[in-house]
Design a protein around this motif. Sequence first.
Motif, mmCIF file in Angstrom:
data_model
loop_
_atom_site.group_PDB
_atom_site.id
_atom_site.type_symbol
_atom_site.label_atom_id
_atom_site.label_comp_id
_atom_site.label_asym_id
_atom_site.label_seq_id
_atom_site.Cartn_x
_atom_site.Cartn_y
_atom_site.Cartn_z
ATOM 1 N N GLY A 145 23.582 -45.896 25.073
ATOM 2 C CA GLY A 145 23.934 -45.447 23.727
ATOM 3 C C GLY A 145 22.871 -44.536 23.145
ATOM 4 O O GLY A 145 23.174 -43.601 22.409
ATOM 5 N N LEU A 146 21.618 -44.809 23.469
ATOM 6 C CA LEU A 146 20.511 -43.963 23.013
ATOM 7 C C LEU A 146 20.647 -42.559 23.589
ATOM 8 O O LEU A 146 20.446 -41.562 22.889
ATOM 9 C CB LEU A 146 19.174 -44.586 23.405
ATOM 10 N N LEU A 147 21.002 -42.464 24.853
ATOM 11 C CA LEU A 147 21.186 -41.152 25.479
ATOM 12 C C LEU A 147 22.360 -40.410 24.838
ATOM 13 O O LEU A 147 22.286 -39.203 24.596
ATOM 14 C CB LEU A 147 21.386 -41.303 26.983
ATOM 15 N N ASP A 148 23.447 -41.127 24.542
ATOM 16 C CA ASP A 148 24.588 -40.513 23.860
ATOM 17 C C ASP A 148 24.180 -40.011 22.480
ATOM 18 O O ASP A 148 24.577 -38.915 22.061
ATOM 19 C CB ASP A 148 25.747 -41.505 23.726
ATOM 20 N N LEU A 149 23.373 -40.798 21.794
ATOM 21 C CA LEU A 149 22.901 -40.405 20.466
ATOM 22 C C LEU A 149 22.016 -39.162 20.544
ATOM 23 O O LEU A 149 22.096 -38.274 19.688
ATOM 24 C CB LEU A 149 22.147 -41.573 19.831
ATOM 25 N N ALA A 150 21.205 -39.066 21.586
ATOM 26 C CA ALA A 150 20.362 -37.876 21.776
ATOM 27 C C ALA A 150 21.217 -36.632 21.963
ATOM 28 O O ALA A 150 20.904 -35.553 21.428
ATOM 29 C CB ALA A 150 19.431 -38.070 22.970
ATOM 30 N N VAL A 151 22.324 -36.752 22.675
ATOM 31 C CA VAL A 151 23.242 -35.617 22.849
ATOM 32 C C VAL A 151 23.867 -35.246 21.508
ATOM 33 O O VAL A 151 23.985 -34.058 21.171
ATOM 34 C CB VAL A 151 24.316 -35.953 23.908
ATOM 35 N N GLU A 152 24.240 -36.241 20.701
ATOM 36 C CA GLU A 152 24.815 -35.976 19.375
ATOM 37 C C GLU A 152 23.826 -35.244 18.482
ATOM 38 O O GLU A 152 24.202 -34.304 17.767
ATOM 39 C CB GLU A 152 25.244 -37.274 18.694
ATOM 40 N N VAL A 153 22.568 -35.659 18.517
ATOM 41 C CA VAL A 153 21.542 -35.005 17.700
ATOM 42 C C VAL A 153 21.353 -33.563 18.165
ATOM 43 O O VAL A 153 21.248 -32.639 17.350
ATOM 44 C CB VAL A 153 20.210 -35.792 17.724
ATOM 45 N N GLN A 154 21.325 -33.344 19.462
ATOM 46 C CA GLN A 154 21.200 -31.979 19.984
ATOM 47 C C GLN A 154 22.384 -31.124 19.544
ATOM 48 O O GLN A 154 22.220 -29.965 19.182
ATOM 49 C CB GLN A 154 21.067 -31.982 21.509
ATOM 50 N N ASP A 155 23.585 -31.707 19.581
ATOM 51 C CA ASP A 155 24.767 -30.983 19.114
ATOM 52 C C ASP A 155 24.652 -30.639 17.628
ATOM 53 O O ASP A 155 25.016 -29.541 17.212
ATOM 54 C CB ASP A 155 26.046 -31.788 19.369
ATOM 55 N N ALA A 156 24.134 -31.578 16.828
ATOM 56 C CA ALA A 156 23.957 -31.333 15.390
ATOM 57 C C ALA A 156 22.956 -30.201 15.156
ATOM 58 O O ALA A 156 23.120 -29.408 14.224
ATOM 59 C CB ALA A 156 23.499 -32.607 14.689
ATOM 60 N N ARG A 157 21.936 -30.128 15.997
ATOM 61 C CA ARG A 157 20.946 -29.041 15.864
ATOM 62 C C ARG A 157 21.555 -27.687 16.196
ATOM 63 O O ARG A 157 21.032 -26.657 15.790
ATOM 64 C CB ARG A 157 19.750 -29.292 16.800
ATOM 65 N N SER A 158 22.648 -27.687 16.934
ATOM 66 C CA SER A 158 23.257 -26.440 17.396
ATOM 67 C C SER A 158 24.474 -26.016 16.584
ATOM 68 O O SER A 158 25.140 -25.057 16.947
ATOM 69 C CB SER A 158 23.662 -26.591 18.867
ATOM 70 N N ILE A 159 24.768 -26.723 15.506
ATOM 71 C CA ILE A 159 25.946 -26.388 14.697
ATOM 72 C C ILE A 159 25.766 -25.012 14.063
ATOM 73 O O ILE A 159 24.730 -24.714 13.472
ATOM 74 C CB ILE A 159 26.186 -27.440 13.598
ATOM 75 N N ARG A 160 26.779 -24.181 14.195
ATOM 76 C CA ARG A 160 26.808 -22.873 13.527
ATOM 77 C C ARG A 160 27.958 -22.926 12.536
ATOM 78 O O ARG A 160 29.104 -23.149 12.915
ATOM 79 C CB ARG A 160 27.012 -21.758 14.549
#
Length: 173
Positions: A75-90
């Motif tokens: 779940g931590l790894l999934d959360l890290a992907v979500e945070v990375q996606d949030a950083r990439s929102i345009r």
Amino acid sequence: VLDATQKLAQQDLAIAGMLLEAHKGVIVAINKWDLIEDSDENRNDYANRLFVRMKFAPWVPLAFISAQTGLNVEGLLDLAVEVQDARSIRIPTHEVNSALREAVAAHPPPSGRRQLRLKYATQAEIRPPTFIVFCNDASLVHFSYRRYIENHFRRRFGFEGTAIRFEYRSRAE
């Protein structure tokens, strides 16, 4: 990474502050959660105590894990992907301006001798999401109003786990 069995140390807060100043994505992993009775009440209690000390980043997600048992490590790894996606929102400029208009309509800037007028905004960068807000005089934007605008954008667009930047520019710039 925090130890669930220990109190939050000043050094932990300092590290979190450095990450935020560098505008990085942040997840707070609470390790050794297998030593605590896992319940919603205990998680909420821990989160409340943590955010009393970490008021500067209430948007940071928490992950209750155990490195020894593997509890929620995936779940931590999934959360890290979500945070990375949030950083990439345009966000399209028309949506940015719509959010800015909503924020100003709901809570206009404080009036003083000179009235602050926020004209329009655009997203200039991703990683971290950076917004430029054009106004009549950037020196009139009070710290609390900057925080209000940021919180409004967070509610509207998410950005869980990532610092976002706002630059206010005067008309002359």
